[in-house]
Design an enzyme around this catalytic site. Structure first.
Site, mmCIF file in Angstrom:
data_model
loop_
_atom_site.group_PDB
_atom_site.id
_atom_site.type_symbol
_atom_site.label_atom_id
_atom_site.label_comp_id
_atom_site.label_asym_id
_atom_site.label_seq_id
_atom_site.Cartn_x
_atom_site.Cartn_y
_atom_site.Cartn_z
ATOM 1 N N ASN A 158 11.737 -10.203 6.711
ATOM 2 C CA ASN A 158 11.127 -8.977 6.193
ATOM 3 C C ASN A 158 9.611 -9.104 6.193
ATOM 4 O OD1 ASN A 158 12.446 -10.471 3.708
ATOM 5 N ND2 ASN A 158 10.862 -9.236 2.718
ATOM 6 N N ASP A 159 8.940 -8.931 5.083
ATOM 7 C CA ASP A 159 7.495 -8.716 5.042
ATOM 8 C C ASP A 159 6.693 -9.707 5.883
ATOM 9 O OD1 ASP A 159 8.768 -7.460 2.963
ATOM 10 O OD2 ASP A 159 7.317 -8.024 1.437
ATOM 11 N N PRO A 160 5.687 -9.212 6.636
ATOM 12 C CA PRO A 160 4.678 -10.116 7.200
ATOM 13 C C PRO A 160 3.776 -10.600 6.076
ATOM 14 C CG PRO A 160 4.070 -7.834 7.629
ATOM 15 C CD PRO A 160 5.418 -7.803 6.959
ATOM 16 N N SER A 163 6.063 -12.594 -1.195
ATOM 17 C CA SER A 163 4.912 -12.263 -0.356
ATOM 18 C C SER A 163 3.575 -12.679 -0.952
ATOM 19 C CB SER A 163 4.895 -10.765 -0.068
ATOM 20 O OG SER A 163 6.001 -10.392 0.715
#
Length: 584
Positions: free
Chosen positions: A68-70, A129
């Site tokens: 998922n998230d960068p 993140s």
């Protein structure tokens, strides 16, 4: 979707609860990373990656499992680093660590060992993140959110490279003075995450933002530090907005008022710049941003009056795109945007195929000449993958015409087209009952197959030979209140004959001058993803689709017109796209 006319606090609260419940029902497959663990899928034995007909070939994705998230992308000593949220044990969300890959060109990627894994009490339940910052002396540091217990209590930690001379920065260590930040009394400990890239003010103090909420108000808390170790919460948040819910993955950066040149966060207190604050809304699962002014003397951000602050605001991408993160690329003086695009099939589909999630093609972003929004365009490096090219010039399409673009790999392509039309007179009047609809709703009611005046016209991507399946990307022009409304739509409703898929209509309105009677469109097509850019990147839309028939060599690409006004393909250039030399 806000209760603008409700004055009673209870009514407002109930209204928001209702909207949240409705969104959760209607958009459950928009972005599924709501921090829900699926234990039944975590203990499955390793599966062999299959269903390769839907796996992308030139988008970033690991060989297997969930992404998922960068996180914390950065350019350091000639190498691009991409960190990302990753589940090493399955194709659903859970067991989150920081994956790490490096590249010389943002196209060809080499996978390294994970950068951050849960090993300490302050991150034992997940390493969520965060962001990277380059400190004075060319020293990189990563701030990230650690989850400390099953209640998802969140703290902020940091890691440093074990060997600063390692060109890939493969190993990262956790200093003993972690965690750096623990939520103070009054701050929601389970909505306290995703620290931004830091910037230093003229007072010599570092600053970061952390996303959060207080009841239904989204908040970007501001923290300050002189030594990057001891952080103090500022008296006021940098910005907050009621009725927006939890803010995830905030991003705050300066943009030049003119030109495409990107700015480092060190330029954040310069005078002749504007500022962008992006937040990812946990409730809607979309990214929104505003353009505005930053007042460093009081550490407050105020959006311009041309930027809607909330659910109806500007978006980097009006489709399947979330938890984005930008960074300054010092090698080419540009700001680059990464974004995550989740799958739109079922969880069991993901488990069976062994992978889930991709990163969209990196995009260069800069301020529109009108000063009101950003423009976004695929990085120039993607053009290095272009192979066989076909062209069309000055081909007229009457109502009902469909023109096939032959000679390229339609399932893996890059298409740029300019459409022109002789007049705006046939633009269909928008009925007053439809004038209030947002772009998505209007797209779902006025689809590509419904004949109109000026449009719909555009591309039929990932289409089967007899058009049993296709994903149209199209324009439709309406007359509304003495002005024209220009709808750009990417409609997945006809994309597949398969059952159980989420097939939404995504759309945005283009704010362009039609005096020249032309509109441009670019689409990047990669097996299960279509990224489209209207009017030079004014509106971007990403769709995830899973054809049953239009796969690999059986996929086709067409241009079409279903409007009564004749539309010309003034120029069309389409390329087969080669896969990178190496990708994880």
């Amino acid at each position: 979707m806000k209760c603008y006319y409700c004055d009673h606090e209870l009514v407002r609260a109930l209204s928001l609860v209702f909207v949240c419940l409705l969104l959760s029902l209607l958009s459950i497959k928009k972005v599924d990373a709501s921090h829900q663990v699926y234990p039944e899928y975590q203990t499955l034995p390793a599966v062999k990656v299959k269903q390769l007909e839907h796996r992308t070939h030139y988008h970033f994705q690991p060989q297997k499992h969930w992404i998922n998230d960068p996180n914390g992308p950065m350019y350091y000593n000639g190498i691009y680093h991409l960190f990302y949220q990753y589940n090493p044990y399955g194709a659903v969300w859970g067991n989150i660590i920081w994956g790490h890959s490096v590249s010389m060109d943002l196209i060809n990627w080499k996978a390294l060992q994970p950068a951050i894994k849960p090993t300490k009490p302050y991150d034992r339940h997940g390493c969520w993140s965060g962001s990277a910052t380059i400190l004075p002396g060319n020293k990189p540091v990563i701030l990230y959110t650690g989850v400390v217990d099953e209640n998802k209590t969140q703290v902020q930690n940091y890691v440093l490279p074990k060997n600063i001379n390692d060109p890939y920065l493969e190993e990262w260590i956790k200093p003993d003075d972690n965690p750096l930040l623990v939520a103070e009394p009054g701050v929601n400990r389970t909505a306290f995450r995703d620290p931004t890239t830091a910037w230093m003010g003229r007072d010599g103090h570092w600053r970061i933002l952390i996303g959060s909420r207080r009841k239904h108000t989204g908040i970007a808390y501001l923290y300050k530090s002189k030594d990057f170790i001891k952080w103090v919460k500022a008296k006021h948040p940098l910005h907050s907005k009621d009725r927006t819910g939890n803010w995830e993955c905030p991003d705050f950066f300066p943009v030049a008022r003119e030109g495409k040149k990107g700015l480092d966060n060190s330029m954040i207190e310069e005078q002749n710049v504007k500022f962008v604050l992006k937040v990812s809304l946990d409730t809607t699962r979309y990214d929104y941003y505003t353009v505005g002014k930053y007042f460093p003397e009081i550490d407050r951000y105020i959006p311009d009056n041309t930027s809607v602050d909330g659910w109806k605001g500007l978006r980097y991408d009006y489709g399947n795109f979330y938890a984005s993160k930008s960074f300054f690329d010092a090698s080419k003086n540009r700001r680059i945007l990464w974004g995550w695009s989740n799958e739109s099939d079922t969880k069991m589909d993901d488990v069976e195929k062994g992978w889930a999630g991709i990163q969209t093609i990196p995009r260069r972003i800069w301020l529109h000449p009108n000063g009101k929004q950003l423009l976004a365009w695929p990085i120039e490096e993607v053009e290095s993958l272009r192979g066989r090219r076909v062209q069309l010039r000055n081909e007229n399409m009457k109502k009902g015409d469909v023109v096939e673009i032959k000679g390229i790999t339609a399932a893996q392509a890059d298409v740029e087209v300019v459409f022109s039309f002789p007049s705006l007179d046939k633009a269909e009047p928008l009925h007053p009952s439809l004038d209030h609809l947002d772009a998505h709703e209007l797209c779902s009611r006025k689809g590509s197959s419904l004949h109109g005046g000026l449009g719909p016209f555009g591309l039929l991507t990932l289409a089967s030979g007899k058009l049993e399946e296709y994903t149209p990307v199209f324009v439709r022009v309406f007359k509304a209140k003495n002005k024209h409304k220009i709808l750009l739509c990417s409609d997945a409703s006809s994309s597949s004959l398969k059952k159980g898929l989420y097939k939404p209509s995504f759309a945005g309105f283009l704010d362009v001058d039609l005096a020249k009677k032309k509109l441009s469109l670019r689409s990047l097509i990669d097996h299960s993803v279509v990224e489209s850019f209207g009017a030079g990147g004014e509106v971007c839309i990403t769709s995830r689709v899973y054809p049953a028939l239009a796969v690999s060599d059986n996929a086709h690409l067409y241009a079409f017109n279903n409007g009564s006004e004749t539309v010309a393909i003034e120029t069309l250039d389409a390329w087969s796209i080669k896969g990178p030399k190496f990708m994880n």
